[in-house]
Design an enzyme around this catalytic site. Structure first.
Site, PDB file in Angstrom:
ATOM      1  N   ASP A 143       1.077  -0.948  -0.098  1.00  0.00           N
ATOM      2  CA  ASP A 143       0.010  -0.165  -0.112  1.00  0.00           C
ATOM      3  C   ASP A 143       0.760   1.214  -0.257  1.00  0.00           C
ATOM      4  O   ASP A 143       0.498   2.384   0.130  1.00  0.00           O
ATOM      5  CB  ASP A 143      -1.337   0.142   1.561  1.00  0.00           C
ATOM      6  CG  ASP A 143      -0.568  -0.270   2.447  1.00  0.00           C
ATOM      7  OD1 ASP A 143       0.573   0.181   2.599  1.00  0.00           O
ATOM      8  OD2 ASP A 143      -0.686  -0.205   3.219  1.00  0.00           O
ATOM      9  N   SER A 144       2.297   0.823   0.465  1.00  0.00           N
ATOM     10  CA  SER A 144       3.078   2.141  -0.005  1.00  0.00           C
ATOM     11  C   SER A 144       3.248   3.047  -1.670  1.00  0.00           C
ATOM     12  O   SER A 144       3.929   3.674  -1.803  1.00  0.00           O
ATOM     13  CB  SER A 144       4.749   1.646  -0.198  1.00  0.00           C
ATOM     14  OG  SER A 144       4.710   0.319  -0.628  1.00  0.00           O
TER      15      SER A 144
ATOM     16  N   LYS B 174      -1.273  -9.126   2.787  1.00  0.00           N
ATOM     17  CA  LYS B 174      -0.781  -9.216   3.860  1.00  0.00           C
ATOM     18  C   LYS B 174      -1.584  -7.888   4.442  1.00  0.00           C
ATOM     19  O   LYS B 174      -2.312  -6.777   4.030  1.00  0.00           O
ATOM     20  CB  LYS B 174       0.483  -8.780   3.819  1.00  0.00           C
ATOM     21  CG  LYS B 174       1.126  -7.474   4.724  1.00  0.00           C
ATOM     22  CD  LYS B 174       3.096  -7.137   4.452  1.00  0.00           C
ATOM     23  CE  LYS B 174       3.319  -5.870   3.644  1.00  0.00           C
ATOM     24  NZ  LYS B 174       3.083  -4.533   5.317  1.00  0.00           N
TER      25      LYS B 174
ATOM     26  N   GLU C 198       8.589  -4.027  10.566  1.00  0.00           N
ATOM     27  CA  GLU C 198       9.798  -2.858  10.500  1.00  0.00           C
ATOM     28  C   GLU C 198       9.932  -1.998  11.436  1.00  0.00           C
ATOM     29  O   GLU C 198       9.011  -1.735  12.586  1.00  0.00           O
ATOM     30  CB  GLU C 198       7.984  -2.012   9.591  1.00  0.00           C
ATOM     31  CG  GLU C 198       8.335  -0.717   8.921  1.00  0.00           C
ATOM     32  CD  GLU C 198       7.493  -0.495   8.064  1.00  0.00           C
ATOM     33  OE1 GLU C 198       6.111  -1.106   6.613  1.00  0.00           O
ATOM     34  OE2 GLU C 198       7.784   0.812   7.745  1.00  0.00           O
TER      35      GLU C 198
HETATM   36  O1  KIV Z   1       3.662  -0.704   1.765  1.00  0.00           O
HETATM   37  C1  KIV Z   1       4.536  -1.802   2.017  1.00  0.00           C
HETATM   38  O2  KIV Z   1       4.914  -1.655   0.962  1.00  0.00           O
HETATM   39  C2  KIV Z   1       5.048  -2.357   3.113  1.00  0.00           C
HETATM   40  C3  KIV Z   1       6.286  -2.897   2.747  1.00  0.00           C
HETATM   41  C4  KIV Z   1       7.406  -1.940   3.617  1.00  0.00           C
HETATM   42  C5  KIV Z   1       6.730  -3.781   3.834  1.00  0.00           C
HETATM   43  O3  KIV Z   1       3.771  -2.582   3.368  1.00  0.00           O
END
Ligand code: KIV
Length: 283
Positions: free
Chosen positions: A58-59, A127, A196
């Protein structure tokens, strides 16, 4: 690169997909690699480079869509990018990141949205962030046959509660809670766990305590694997660079230089050259 993968490249056969049992079986045997990707082309390069897991994180809200944080990205946007990544991936296990409020509201909603990542997004796992508060959701999603990766420590969907992007697990009470949450997520059926922005010693304690692989980002070397955001790794995202990021390239700079060369050549009338130009149709 794994021997089996080399053999598959030589025979030009598509390499077999990394599976959830293979990821779980890697614990204590070899380090796992995970990277984010959000589009077809990047997913193809990352997949060919031999990483085990591709996370459609979701980044993408921040690095692809330019939002301040990860909170605004929607299920539809996540599915749109997950489909593109799935089309570009043959070998890596594709994991769809469940966005804010797609699993917190109810267990039924969590199962339905997790299912959409597999059914519509063609991911192989999902996730989600959180510990004790999401255990029921994790159990129900796993029960529905959908592999779940947990995420503890700095959980960006909770930045309002955490007060910003800050290192977590800094006092004994917080450390104990992280260890309890990690064990609970593993017992609830998670196949792996992202850790994290926590001290390396805490990540090591969790890694030793749980039977599933831990995948660290800003959590030190003791984790069973590592993950980074691809835009950070190649030097594309320059709004801020967290301390845990290693930039392996300066792609943003190199893109800008290429574009400047293109602009200058167009302005000087050098591009397109004869080799880029179609001749007249012979009469
Ligand atoms: O959204 C993302 O990219 C993440 C990673 C930083 C693990 O959750």
């Amino acid at each position: 690169m794994a021997t089996e993968q080399k053999r598959d490249e030589q025979s030009m056969k598509p390499a077999p997909r990394v599976t959830v049992p293979a990821v779980m079986g890697a614990k204590g045997r070899r380090k796992l690699t995970m990277l984010t990707a959000y589009d077809y082309c990047t997913a193809r390069w990352v997949d060919r480079a031999g990483v085990d897991m591709i996370l459609v994180g979701d980044s993408l809200a921040m690095v692809m869509l330019g939002h301040e944080d990860t909170l605004s990205v929607t299920m539809e946007e996540m599915l749109h990018h997950t489909r593109a990544v799935a089309r570009g991936t043959q070998r890596a296990l594709v994991i769809g990141d469940m966005p804010f409020l797609s699993y917190q509201v109810s267990v039924a909603q969590a199962v339905e949205n997790a299912g959409r990542f597999l059914k519509e997004g063609r991911a192989q796992a999902v996730k989600l962030e959180g510990g004790a508060s999401v255990l029921q959701q994790v159990r129900a999603i796993v029960e529905a046959g959908i592999p779940v990766q947990g995420h503890l420590g700095l959980t960006p969907q909770s930045i309002a509660k955490l007060g910003g992007f800050k290192v977590q697990g800094k006092d004994q009470e917080a450390v104990n809670k992280l260890v309890e949450d990690a064990l609970a997520l593993s017992e609830a059926g998670c196949f792996s766990l992202v850790l994290e922005a926590i001290p390396a010693s805490v990540a090591q304690r969790i890694t030793e305590a749980v039977p599933i692989p831990t995948i660290g980002i800003g959590a030190g070397r003791a984790c069973d694997g590592q993950v980074l955001v691809i835009h950070d790794l190649v030097g594309l995202f320059d709004r801020f660079v967290p301390r845990f990021v290693k930039q392996y390239d300066a792609l943003g700079q190199r893109i800008m230089e290429a574009v400047i060369r293109y602009r200058e050549e167009v302005e000087k009338g050098v591009f397109p050259g004869p080799e880029h130009t179609f001749g007249a149709i012979p009469s």
